[in-house]
Design a protein around this motif. Sequence first.
Motif, PDB file in Angstrom:
ATOM      1  N   UNK A   5      19.618  16.072  28.778  1.00 19.49           N
ATOM      2  CA  UNK A   5      20.874  16.228  28.060  1.00 19.49           C
ATOM      3  C   UNK A   5      21.795  17.145  28.840  1.00 19.49           C
ATOM      4  N   UNK A   6      22.881  16.552  29.323  1.00 22.39           N
ATOM      5  CA  UNK A   6      23.844  17.302  30.122  1.00 22.39           C
ATOM      6  C   UNK A   6      24.908  17.955  29.244  1.00 22.39           C
ATOM      7  N   UNK A   7      25.464  19.033  29.766  1.00 22.97           N
ATOM      8  CA  UNK A   7      26.572  19.701  29.084  1.00 22.97           C
ATOM      9  C   UNK A   7      27.402  20.435  30.121  1.00 22.97           C
ATOM     10  N   UNK A   8      28.593  20.846  29.717  1.00 23.99           N
ATOM     11  CA  UNK A   8      29.427  21.665  30.584  1.00 23.99           C
ATOM     12  C   UNK A   8      30.630  20.975  31.179  1.00 23.99           C
ATOM     13  N   UNK A   9      30.751  19.680  30.948  1.00 20.54           N
ATOM     14  CA  UNK A   9      31.898  18.966  31.493  1.00 20.54           C
ATOM     15  C   UNK A   9      33.155  19.208  30.672  1.00 20.54           C
ATOM     16  N   UNK A  10      34.239  18.611  31.124  1.00 27.42           N
ATOM     17  CA  UNK A  10      35.499  18.733  30.402  1.00 27.42           C
ATOM     18  C   UNK A  10      36.674  18.524  31.334  1.00 27.42           C
ATOM     19  N   UNK A  11      37.842  18.877  30.847  1.00 26.90           N
ATOM     20  CA  UNK A  11      39.070  18.782  31.631  1.00 26.90           C
ATOM     21  C   UNK A  11      39.280  20.109  32.351  1.00 26.90           C
ATOM     22  N   UNK A  12      39.365  20.024  33.653  1.00 28.25           N
ATOM     23  CA  UNK A  12      39.467  21.230  34.479  1.00 28.25           C
ATOM     24  C   UNK A  12      40.687  21.139  35.371  1.00 28.25           C
ATOM     25  N   UNK A  13      41.069  22.281  35.904  1.00 28.93           N
ATOM     26  CA  UNK A  13      42.133  22.329  36.892  1.00 28.93           C
ATOM     27  C   UNK A  13      41.532  22.523  38.275  1.00 28.93           C
ATOM     28  N   UNK A  14      42.207  22.082  39.296  1.00 29.10           N
ATOM     29  CA  UNK A  14      41.713  22.351  40.652  1.00 29.10           C
ATOM     30  C   UNK A  14      41.495  23.843  40.861  1.00 29.10           C
ATOM     31  N   UNK A  15      40.380  24.149  41.533  1.00 25.34           N
ATOM     32  CA  UNK A  15      40.063  25.542  41.797  1.00 25.34           C
ATOM     33  C   UNK A  15      39.170  26.198  40.773  1.00 25.34           C
ATOM     34  N   UNK A  16      38.993  25.560  39.613  1.00 23.72           N
ATOM     35  CA  UNK A  16      38.126  26.141  38.596  1.00 23.72           C
ATOM     36  C   UNK A  16      36.657  26.066  39.006  1.00 23.72           C
ATOM     37  N   UNK A  17      35.824  26.792  38.267  1.00 25.14           N
ATOM     38  CA  UNK A  17      34.401  26.902  38.620  1.00 25.14           C
ATOM     39  C   UNK A  17      33.506  26.669  37.402  1.00 25.14           C
ATOM     40  N   UNK A  18      33.410  25.445  36.952  1.00 22.21           N
ATOM     41  CA  UNK A  18      32.550  25.162  35.802  1.00 22.21           C
ATOM     42  C   UNK A  18      31.083  25.111  36.195  1.00 22.21           C
ATOM     43  N   UNK A  19      30.249  25.171  35.192  1.00 19.76           N
ATOM     44  CA  UNK A  19      28.806  25.083  35.404  1.00 19.76           C
ATOM     45  C   UNK A  19      28.251  23.988  34.512  1.00 19.76           C
ATOM     46  N   UNK A  20      27.654  22.997  35.135  1.00 17.79           N
ATOM     47  CA  UNK A  20      26.987  21.941  34.386  1.00 17.79           C
ATOM     48  C   UNK A  20      25.535  22.336  34.149  1.00 17.79           C
ATOM     49  N   UNK A  21      25.034  21.983  32.987  1.00 13.88           N
ATOM     50  CA  UNK A  21      23.638  22.262  32.669  1.00 13.88           C
ATOM     51  C   UNK A  21      22.962  21.004  32.157  1.00 13.88           C
ATOM     52  N   UNK A  22      21.666  20.965  32.365  1.00 17.27           N
ATOM     53  CA  UNK A  22      20.865  19.833  31.888  1.00 17.27           C
ATOM     54  C   UNK A  22      19.606  20.386  31.238  1.00 17.27           C
ATOM     55  N   UNK A  23      19.413  20.068  29.977  1.00 14.31           N
ATOM     56  CA  UNK A  23      18.211  20.482  29.258  1.00 14.31           C
ATOM     57  C   UNK A  23      17.216  19.333  29.280  1.00 14.31           C
ATOM     58  N   UNK A  24      16.028  19.600  29.799  1.00  6.13           N
ATOM     59  CA  UNK A  24      15.016  18.562  29.959  1.00  6.13           C
ATOM     60  C   UNK A  24      13.869  18.754  28.981  1.00  6.13           C
ATOM     61  N   UNK A  25      13.286  17.663  28.547  1.00  6.44           N
ATOM     62  CA  UNK A  25      12.126  17.735  27.676  1.00  6.44           C
ATOM     63  C   UNK A  25      11.302  16.458  27.820  1.00  6.44           C
ATOM     64  N   UNK A  26      10.046  16.539  27.388  1.00  4.67           N
ATOM     65  CA  UNK A  26       9.194  15.363  27.371  1.00  4.67           C
ATOM     66  C   UNK A  26       8.335  15.165  28.609  1.00  4.67           C
ATOM     67  N   UNK A  27       8.364  16.113  29.524  1.00  2.65           N
ATOM     68  CA  UNK A  27       7.537  16.026  30.733  1.00  2.65           C
ATOM     69  C   UNK A  27       7.334  17.438  31.289  1.00  2.65           C
ATOM     70  N   UNK A  28       6.319  17.612  32.150  1.00  4.65           N
ATOM     71  CA  UNK A  28       6.082  18.940  32.753  1.00  4.65           C
ATOM     72  C   UNK A  28       7.150  19.247  33.784  1.00  4.65           C
TER      73      UNK A  28
END
Length: 121
Positions: A5-28
Amino acid sequence: QVQLVESGGGLMQPGESPRLSCAASGFPFSTFAMSWVRQAPGKGLEWVSGISGDGMNVDYIDSVKGRFTISRDNAKNTVSLQMNSLKLEDTALYYCTRYGSGWYHGSPLDWGQGTQVTVAS
């Protein structure tokens, strides 16, 4: 059941510094390599970055080297993509993916639903 499950996207401006995250489950989680793959509007899939299961090895496509940083927290079952100095051409749907081994070689086995990053001035 594998879930990414990804998160952290959106509408950004050039030069910004977002962080995308992914929460994983169901496996080691620490056993498997992970990667981020993106798809820009009207274009094909583009592998962006990968990280080995132990987090010791990472790689990037040339266009994001020096700007993006992939990392993982095996205690929290998360993988992140720190995106710095965003450019218009980074606009894409970003997918979190899982490989079938500890190395990011070959094709990923599992994909999340993606998080949209739109860069506009």
